[in-house]
Design a protein around this motif. Structure first.
Motif, mmCIF file in Angstrom:
data_model
loop_
_atom_site.group_PDB
_atom_site.id
_atom_site.type_symbol
_atom_site.label_atom_id
_atom_site.label_comp_id
_atom_site.label_asym_id
_atom_site.label_seq_id
_atom_site.Cartn_x
_atom_site.Cartn_y
_atom_site.Cartn_z
ATOM 1 N N ASN A 13 0.849 -1.184 0.000
ATOM 2 C CA ASN A 13 0.000 0.000 0.000
ATOM 3 C C ASN A 13 0.891 1.244 0.000
ATOM 4 O O ASN A 13 1.632 1.472 0.961
ATOM 5 C CB ASN A 13 -0.897 -0.020 1.248
ATOM 6 C CG ASN A 13 -1.795 1.180 1.347
ATOM 7 O OD1 ASN A 13 -1.629 2.180 0.655
ATOM 8 N ND2 ASN A 13 -2.759 1.080 2.244
ATOM 9 N N LEU A 15 0.235 4.292 0.587
ATOM 10 C CA LEU A 15 -0.019 5.153 1.739
ATOM 11 C C LEU A 15 0.745 4.665 2.973
ATOM 12 O O LEU A 15 1.261 5.470 3.750
ATOM 13 C CB LEU A 15 -1.514 5.232 2.034
ATOM 14 C CG LEU A 15 -2.365 5.942 0.976
ATOM 15 C CD1 LEU A 15 -3.849 5.846 1.333
ATOM 16 C CD2 LEU A 15 -1.941 7.385 0.820
ATOM 17 N N ALA A 16 0.810 3.350 3.151
ATOM 18 C CA ALA A 16 1.553 2.784 4.278
ATOM 19 C C ALA A 16 3.037 3.083 4.138
ATOM 20 O O ALA A 16 3.708 3.449 5.110
ATOM 21 C CB ALA A 16 1.319 1.286 4.379
ATOM 22 N N ASN A 18 4.406 5.594 2.490
ATOM 23 C CA ASN A 18 4.600 7.025 2.732
ATOM 24 C C ASN A 18 4.579 7.342 4.226
ATOM 25 O O ASN A 18 5.395 8.134 4.716
ATOM 26 C CB ASN A 18 3.538 7.858 2.008
ATOM 27 C CG ASN A 18 3.727 7.858 0.511
ATOM 28 O OD1 ASN A 18 4.800 7.562 0.007
ATOM 29 N ND2 ASN A 18 2.672 8.181 -0.210
ATOM 30 N N ALA A 19 3.641 6.739 4.958
ATOM 31 C CA ALA A 19 3.560 6.966 6.404
ATOM 32 C C ALA A 19 4.814 6.434 7.094
ATOM 33 O O ALA A 19 5.368 7.089 7.990
ATOM 34 C CB ALA A 19 2.311 6.295 6.973
#
Length: 191
Positions: A13, A15-16, A18-19
């Motif tokens: 993912n 988003l994961a 990036n976080a």
């Protein structure tokens, strides 16, 4: 030395990732332990390079679930001792400054809780070095009658005081709500 343990719930993912990248940039951990990577070692080596770590040890996911990864820099003297789909156990340092670190991911299925408890007991009996065990235990220690609480006592582990959110948010399939439980924790022996 900073250690960051995170249940990333899949590095496929963006988003994961990036976080995670933000967390690594902000905290600059010497050691990064990831749970539920949901990928194989080749992808984790790409993540290692993205985050500028020197070393990576991964336990591949099984099907679409699980997967563990431990990353560290060359300035950390780390030797992986044991591993399974539920933990990566290692020794850090040398001589009298040596200690154990275990990145732990408890069995998520309620019917396999005893497997996780027995793993912790076994790991605690392997040596008498100072020991830090962090991760998602997938169990709650605050119940009055709890096999997990007994396991922590049997393993000579105590919770380390934490900063930030006290609770993990979990969704139980088949229920219309999310529960708030403390599943993630860092524990150590008195040494």
């Amino acid at each position: 030395m900073r250690i960051l343990c995170w249940n990333c719930r899949g590095v496929g993912n963006p988003l994961a990732v990036n976080a995670m990248e933000d967390l690594v940039f902000y905290y600059k951990p010497s050691i990064l332990f990831l749970m539920e990577t949901k990928v194989h070692g080749v992808r984790m080596n790409q993540i290692k390079n993205l985050f500028h770590y020197s070393n990576c040890f991964s336990v591949d996911s099984i099907g679409i679930g699980g997967g563990l990864s431990l990353m560290w820099n060359n300035d950390v003297q780390l030797q992986v001792s044991y591993f399974s789909s539920n933990f990566i156990d290692c020794t850090i340092g040398t001589g009298s400054a040596q200690w154990c670190f275990t990145g732990f991911y408890g069995c998520p299925e309620p019917t396999r809780r005893r497997t996780s408890w027995n793993l912790l007991r076994e790991l605690s009996s392997r040596n008498d070095l100072p020991w830090l065990c962090c991760g998602n235990y997938n169990d709650i220690a605050s119940h009055l009658i709890s096999g997990f609480r007994g396991t922590l006592l049997d393993s000579s582990l105590s919770d380390i005081q934490h900063n930030g959110s006290f609770l993990s948010y979990t969704y139980r399939e088949g229920t219309p709500f999310c529960s708030k439980e403390r599943l993630d924790r860092a524990c150590s022996n008195t040494a």
